[in-house]
Design a protein around this motif. Structure first.
Motif, PDB file in Angstrom:
ATOM      1  N   LEU A  35       0.834  -1.201   0.000  1.00 41.97           N
ATOM      2  CA  LEU A  35       0.000   0.000   0.000  1.00 41.97           C
ATOM      3  C   LEU A  35       0.870   1.252   0.000  1.00 41.97           C
ATOM      4  O   LEU A  35       0.620   2.195  -0.752  1.00 41.97           O
ATOM      5  CB  LEU A  35      -0.945   0.000   1.205  1.00 41.97           C
ATOM      6  N   LYS A  36       1.918   1.249   0.797  1.00 38.71           N
ATOM      7  CA  LYS A  36       2.838   2.396   0.847  1.00 38.71           C
ATOM      8  C   LYS A  36       3.487   2.619  -0.512  1.00 38.71           C
ATOM      9  O   LYS A  36       3.584   3.754  -0.985  1.00 38.71           O
ATOM     10  CB  LYS A  36       3.899   2.188   1.922  1.00 38.71           C
ATOM     11  N   MET A  38       2.289   1.755  -3.466  1.00 41.32           N
ATOM     12  CA  MET A  38       1.253   2.267  -4.377  1.00 41.32           C
ATOM     13  C   MET A  38       1.042   3.764  -4.161  1.00 41.32           C
ATOM     14  O   MET A  38       0.944   4.534  -5.126  1.00 41.32           O
ATOM     15  CB  MET A  38      -0.068   1.519  -4.152  1.00 41.32           C
ATOM     16  N   ARG A  39       0.971   4.167  -2.900  1.00 40.37           N
ATOM     17  CA  ARG A  39       0.776   5.585  -2.589  1.00 40.37           C
ATOM     18  C   ARG A  39       1.960   6.420  -3.051  1.00 40.37           C
ATOM     19  O   ARG A  39       1.774   7.470  -3.670  1.00 40.37           O
ATOM     20  CB  ARG A  39       0.562   5.764  -1.083  1.00 40.37           C
ATOM     21  N   ASP A  40       3.172   5.962  -2.750  1.00 40.34           N
ATOM     22  CA  ASP A  40       4.370   6.696  -3.157  1.00 40.34           C
ATOM     23  C   ASP A  40       4.414   6.866  -4.678  1.00 40.34           C
ATOM     24  O   ASP A  40       4.724   7.947  -5.181  1.00 40.34           O
ATOM     25  CB  ASP A  40       5.638   5.992  -2.682  1.00 40.34           C
ATOM     26  N   GLU A  41       4.104   5.797  -5.398  1.00 41.06           N
ATOM     27  CA  GLU A  41       4.113   5.863  -6.856  1.00 41.06           C
ATOM     28  C   GLU A  41       3.074   6.863  -7.361  1.00 41.06           C
ATOM     29  O   GLU A  41       3.339   7.647  -8.272  1.00 41.06           O
ATOM     30  CB  GLU A  41       3.840   4.482  -7.443  1.00 41.06           C
ATOM     31  N   PHE A  42       1.879   6.843  -6.770  1.00 38.71           N
ATOM     32  CA  PHE A  42       0.848   7.798  -7.189  1.00 38.71           C
ATOM     33  C   PHE A  42       1.307   9.231  -6.971  1.00 38.71           C
ATOM     34  O   PHE A  42       1.242  10.057  -7.880  1.00 38.71           O
ATOM     35  CB  PHE A  42      -0.481   7.558  -6.452  1.00 38.71           C
ATOM     36  N   LEU A  99      -8.291  11.504  -7.076  1.00 37.19           N
ATOM     37  CA  LEU A  99      -7.483  10.731  -6.135  1.00 37.19           C
ATOM     38  C   LEU A  99      -8.062   9.330  -5.991  1.00 37.19           C
ATOM     39  O   LEU A  99      -9.258   9.182  -5.737  1.00 37.19           O
ATOM     40  CB  LEU A  99      -7.448  11.402  -4.765  1.00 37.19           C
ATOM     41  N   PRO A 100      -7.233   8.304  -6.120  1.00 37.37           N
ATOM     42  CA  PRO A 100      -7.720   6.944  -5.877  1.00 37.37           C
ATOM     43  C   PRO A 100      -7.933   6.729  -4.380  1.00 37.37           C
ATOM     44  O   PRO A 100      -7.274   7.350  -3.546  1.00 37.37           O
ATOM     45  CB  PRO A 100      -6.597   6.062  -6.414  1.00 37.37           C
ATOM     46  N   LYS A 101      -8.854   5.860  -4.050  1.00 40.68           N
ATOM     47  CA  LYS A 101      -9.170   5.618  -2.634  1.00 40.68           C
ATOM     48  C   LYS A 101      -7.964   5.143  -1.838  1.00 40.68           C
ATOM     49  O   LYS A 101      -7.849   5.423  -0.658  1.00 40.68           O
ATOM     50  CB  LYS A 101     -10.319   4.621  -2.505  1.00 40.68           C
ATOM     51  N   TYR A 102      -7.047   4.434  -2.484  1.00 43.24           N
ATOM     52  CA  TYR A 102      -5.914   3.888  -1.737  1.00 43.24           C
ATOM     53  C   TYR A 102      -4.977   4.949  -1.186  1.00 43.24           C
ATOM     54  O   TYR A 102      -4.194   4.666  -0.296  1.00 43.24           O
ATOM     55  CB  TYR A 102      -5.154   2.824  -2.537  1.00 43.24           C
ATOM     56  N   VAL A 103      -5.028   6.185  -1.688  1.00 47.44           N
ATOM     57  CA  VAL A 103      -4.200   7.229  -1.094  1.00 47.44           C
ATOM     58  C   VAL A 103      -4.932   7.927   0.047  1.00 47.44           C
ATOM     59  O   VAL A 103      -4.332   8.682   0.803  1.00 47.44           O
ATOM     60  CB  VAL A 103      -3.691   8.281  -2.116  1.00 47.44           C
ATOM     61  N   LEU A 104      -6.228   7.673   0.175  1.00 48.40           N
ATOM     62  CA  LEU A 104      -7.036   8.345   1.186  1.00 48.40           C
ATOM     63  C   LEU A 104      -7.316   7.487   2.416  1.00 48.40           C
ATOM     64  O   LEU A 104      -7.545   8.010   3.498  1.00 48.40           O
ATOM     65  CB  LEU A 104      -8.371   8.793   0.565  1.00 48.40           C
ATOM     66  N   LEU A 110      -6.422  -5.178   4.312  1.00 51.69           N
ATOM     67  CA  LEU A 110      -5.005  -4.916   4.492  1.00 51.69           C
ATOM     68  C   LEU A 110      -4.420  -5.961   5.448  1.00 51.69           C
ATOM     69  O   LEU A 110      -4.998  -6.237   6.489  1.00 51.69           O
ATOM     70  CB  LEU A 110      -4.796  -3.509   5.073  1.00 51.69           C
ATOM     71  N   THR A 111      -3.269  -6.501   5.070  1.00 51.32           N
ATOM     72  CA  THR A 111      -2.630  -7.512   5.931  1.00 51.32           C
ATOM     73  C   THR A 111      -1.341  -6.929   6.506  1.00 51.32           C
ATOM     74  O   THR A 111      -0.748  -6.021   5.931  1.00 51.32           O
ATOM     75  CB  THR A 111      -2.310  -8.803   5.156  1.00 51.32           C
TER      76      THR A 111
END
Length: 114
Positions: A35-36, A38-42, A99-104, A110-111
């Motif tokens: 997840l981190k 993905m967020r960093d890339e976005f 903004l995609p939901k994964y950045v919010l 989540l594991t």
């Protein structure tokens, strides 16, 4: 310019208050590290899709803040919120920011990192 008697269609009004995103589920379980990444890339690539860099920076700060601070950031940056969960916003010049939901927020599946 519109006529004196014209009005905006319902749903076109900007949102004044922001809210936390609704719970969501990723297509498959992901780890905190994934997840981190993905967020960093976005956030690294978002300014390349248009809009102003300072608005992207304000949106990132708002996405990473608690709801009260996020509201203050959005208000002070002059960001027009179309959807209260910040998934669709505009700047004062009319540029659209999605903004995609994964950045919010984190997904429900989540594991923990192993």
């Amino acid at each position: 310019m519109g006529c004196a008697g014209s009005s905006r269609a319902k749903g076109d009004e900007p949102i004044k208050k922001i809210t936390k995103p609704k719970p969501w589920k990723h297509s498959e379980p992901i780890t905190e590290e994934q997840l981190k990444r993905m967020r960093d890339e976005f956030w690294d690539t978002a300014p390349h899709y248009g809009g102003r860099k300072e608005i992207w920076e304000a949106l990132q700060a708002a996405a990473e803040a608690d709801i009260t601070l996020a509201q203050a950031i959005i208000d002070s940056a002059g960001i027009i919120v179309q959807k209260p969960d910040l998934t669709v916003c505009y700047d004062e010049r009319g540029a659209k920011y999605e903004l995609p939901k994964y950045v919010l927020s984190a997904p429900t599946n989540l594991t923990r990192d192993s």
